[in-house]
Every structure is written in structure tokens, then in C-alpha cells.
Design a protein around this motif. Structure first.
Motif, PDB file in Angstrom:
ATOM      1  N   ASN A 227       1.075  -0.874  -0.365  1.00 18.00           N
ATOM      2  CA  ASN A 227       0.011   0.155   0.123  1.00 18.00           C
ATOM      3  C   ASN A 227       0.656   1.127   0.273  1.00 18.00           C
ATOM      4  O   ASN A 227       2.015   1.644   0.489  1.00 18.00           O
ATOM      5  N   VAL A 228       0.685   2.232  -0.896  1.00 15.95           N
ATOM      6  CA  VAL A 228       0.867   3.707  -0.777  1.00 15.95           C
ATOM      7  C   VAL A 228       0.760   4.337  -0.267  1.00 15.95           C
ATOM      8  O   VAL A 228      -1.038   5.094  -0.999  1.00 15.95           O
ATOM      9  N   THR A 229       0.712   5.489   0.233  1.00 16.00           N
ATOM     10  CA  THR A 229      -0.194   6.747   1.001  1.00 16.00           C
ATOM     11  C   THR A 229       0.568   7.437   0.507  1.00 16.00           C
ATOM     12  O   THR A 229       1.742   8.302   0.974  1.00 16.00           O
ATOM     13  N   LYS A 230      -0.037   8.664   0.981  1.00 21.08           N
ATOM     14  CA  LYS A 230       0.456   9.588  -0.030  1.00 21.08           C
ATOM     15  C   LYS A 230       0.653  10.632   1.202  1.00 21.08           C
ATOM     16  O   LYS A 230      -0.556  11.441   1.786  1.00 21.08           O
ATOM     17  N   LEU A 231       1.239  11.885   1.448  1.00 19.98           N
ATOM     18  CA  LEU A 231       1.871  12.709   1.761  1.00 19.98           C
ATOM     19  C   LEU A 231       1.408  13.953   2.087  1.00 19.98           C
ATOM     20  O   LEU A 231       1.508  14.301   1.095  1.00 19.98           O
ATOM     21  N   SER A 232       0.931  14.670   2.998  1.00 20.75           N
ATOM     22  CA  SER A 232      -0.016  15.477   2.893  1.00 20.75           C
ATOM     23  C   SER A 232       1.100  16.971   2.953  1.00 20.75           C
ATOM     24  O   SER A 232       2.290  16.808   3.360  1.00 20.75           O
ATOM     25  N   PHE A 233       0.637  17.531   2.244  1.00 19.99           N
ATOM     26  CA  PHE A 233       1.363  18.519   2.268  1.00 19.99           C
ATOM     27  C   PHE A 233       1.694  19.512   3.949  1.00 19.99           C
ATOM     28  O   PHE A 233       3.550  20.293   3.670  1.00 19.99           O
ATOM     29  N   SER A 234       1.243  19.562   4.487  1.00 26.78           N
ATOM     30  CA  SER A 234       2.044  19.734   5.763  1.00 26.78           C
ATOM     31  C   SER A 234       3.026  19.016   6.577  1.00 26.78           C
ATOM     32  O   SER A 234       4.154  19.308   6.767  1.00 26.78           O
ATOM     33  N   TYR A 235       3.042  17.636   5.804  1.00 19.21           N
ATOM     34  CA  TYR A 235       3.735  17.152   6.478  1.00 19.21           C
ATOM     35  C   TYR A 235       4.999  16.732   6.052  1.00 19.21           C
ATOM     36  O   TYR A 235       6.530  16.788   5.989  1.00 19.21           O
TER      37      TYR A 235
END
Length: 280
Positions: A227-235
Motif C-alpha cells: 500500500n502507498v499512502t500519499k503524504l499531506s502537504f503540511s507533513y
């Protein structure tokens, strides 16, 4: 002096901003979750079919007389790959199996959605082995790959020799049984003949794997879902800022160390020159 200080501060600030922008643009935008490791199925726990192939060629003896050689060998490729497009990659694997006239000799599906794993034991015609291997290593993100080839010619000859020896023993025992004798001797002969028949059947199964009609090479393919999770811009901003501060401080420390080293080196050189002049 003020202009020089402002210039230095501007350069240092520009370096910091450049590092930060670089990390923000080219840094990680996604992260892959590590799947839970499940118990592997190996040849020690599952009775997998052994695949053998043959290769015929000629070789010359010291007397320059050609000899025909029929080599028997076992060729196994192991491919372990991960993919975040599990269903698509699985269909692609099955298509490759069909396109290259291969056979699925063992299949295992395990794990729940998001943590699935597919293990395949594939029998491939020897002529298609290399081409199919090249296609399968393009699937997903390959973790490990390996090809091993073992010569099985002597093993094949030993099986044939053992078969011939058992057939001679069986023929001799049958002749003894036809000559008559006591009932208990007759029973012992019959039991011995049955044992040899069983051994011949087992040998027949082993030798059957070497038949030209059943010639295959083996590809052991393992596909794990990732599974690949998209990182948030703030992170990403926080991560980029943290990386930039650490890298920036390391860069400044290295620069200061280099300047200090150069200063000490110049002092040593000047001191050495002064001592030389005084001696002269």
C-alpha cells in the motif's frame, strides 16, 4: 563592514532557502506501508514437482571422435516482487504464463485486502524460459531475483541403472517362483517381488520427470501487495524543514571546520617560513 555582513547573511539565507525548496520539490511524496510478514510456503512443506530439461550436444574425445551427450539439468528462477497495483500485476502475470505456454504447478493466495500475497510455482518450456524471466522481472518492484542451474545427468543415469538392476532381480525372483517350492518360501518370494514392483513404480515416477514430454524449467514467483499512502502537504513541509535545518547545520559546521583548518595550516606555514629565515 555592514555591507559585507549583509552579503554573507544573504548568501547563507539563499543557501537555506535553496535546500528547503529542493527537498520540498524532490522529496518523498508518498510512503509505502510495510506488509505483515506471513509464513512462507517452501518446498519443505509442500510436495512441489521437480522440473527437469535436457540439452543435446556433441563433444570431442582426445582421439577427436565426436560423442553425443544428452545432458539433463534443473533450472530454477526465483523472483520476489512488491506492487501497489496488486490486481493489475496479478492479471499481467497470468497473461505472461498463457503467452509463454507455461503451467501453474502450485498456487497459493493468502492475506486480506491490502496485505495480500501470491506464490506461484510455474513450469516453463525450456525454450521460453529466458524470455519469460525477462518479462516477469519487469513486474512490480523486484526485491530479489536469482537463477540457478544444476546438472542432473548423473542422477538420471543412476536412476536408470537402479531400474535395470531391479528389473533383473525381479526376473530372477519370478523364475525362482516358477520352479515351485514350499508355501512359506513362495510367500516370501511373492512379497519380495511386490516390494521390487513398488520400487520400480517409484523409480518410474522419478524418471517420468525427465521425459522429453514433461520437460520444464521452474520459475518461483512471489507477488506481495504494497500500500502507498500519499503524504499531506503540511507533513512534507515539516519534513523538508527538518531535513533542511539538519543539512544546513552540517554544511555550516563543515565550512567552519574547513576555514579553521585552512587558518591553522596558514599559521603553520608562516611559522615555518619565519624559522627558516631566522636560521639563514
Amino acid at each position: 563592514m555592514r555591507k559585507s555582513i549583509k552579503k554573507v547573511i544573504s548568501i547563507l539565507a539563499l543557501v537555506f532557502v535553496t535546500l528547503f525548496v529542493y527537498k520540498l520539490i524532490y522529496g518523498e511524496k508518498t510512503t509505502a506501508t510495510t506488509p505483515i510478514i506471513l509464513n512462507e510456503i517452501s518446498e519443505h512443506t509442500v510436495d512441489l514437482r521437480r522440473n527437469y530439461a535436457s540439452k543435446k550436444y556433441q563433444t570431442n574425445t582426445p582421439q577427436n571422435s565426436p560423442i553425443k551427450v544428452d545432458q539433463k539439468y534443473e533450472k530454477i528462477a526465483t523472483i520476489d516482487t512488491k506492487s501497489n497495483k496488486y490486481d493489475f500485476e496479478e492479471q499481467l502475470i497470468r497473461k505472461q504464463i498463457k503467452d509463454f505456454d507455461a503451467l501453474i504447478q502450485f498456487e497459493e493466495n493468502k492475506g486480506n485486502l491490502g496485505n495480500r500475497k501470491l506464490n506461484l510455482h510455474i513450469g516453463v518450456p525450456p525454450k521460453n524460459f529466458d524470455a519469460m524471466y525477462k518479462q516477469l522481472v519487469k513486474i512490480g518492484n523486484v526485491q530479489t531475483k536469482q537463477i540457478t542451474k544444476k546438472d542432473k545427468t548423473n542422477e538420471y543415469k543412476e536412476l536408470n541403472a537402479k531400474k535395470a538392476s531391479l528389473e533383473k532381480i525381479r526376473a530372477s525372483l519370478i523364475d525362482l517362483k516358477l520352479k515351485g517350492g514350499k508355501i512359506d518360501e513362495h510367500i516370501l518370494l511373492e512379497n519380495r517381488i511386490l516390494e521390487i514392483e513398488q520400487q520400480l513404480q517409484d523409480l518410474g515416477v522419478s524418471l517420468g520427470s525427465f521425459d522429453s514430454e514433461n520437460e520444464f524449467c521452474t520459475i518461483q514467483f512471489s507477488l506481495s501487495e504494497q500500500n502507498v499512502t500519499k503524504l499531506s502537504f503540511s507533513y512534507r513541509i515539516t519534513n523538508a524543514l527538518e531535513w533542511t535545518i539538519i543539512t544546513y547545520l552540517q554544511l555550516i559546521a563543515s565550512l567552519c571546520f574547513a576555514v579553521l583548518f585552512a587558518y591553522i595550516l596558514l599559521l603553520v606555514i608562516e611559522k615555518t617560513k619565519t624559522l627558516i629565515k631566522n636560521k639563514q
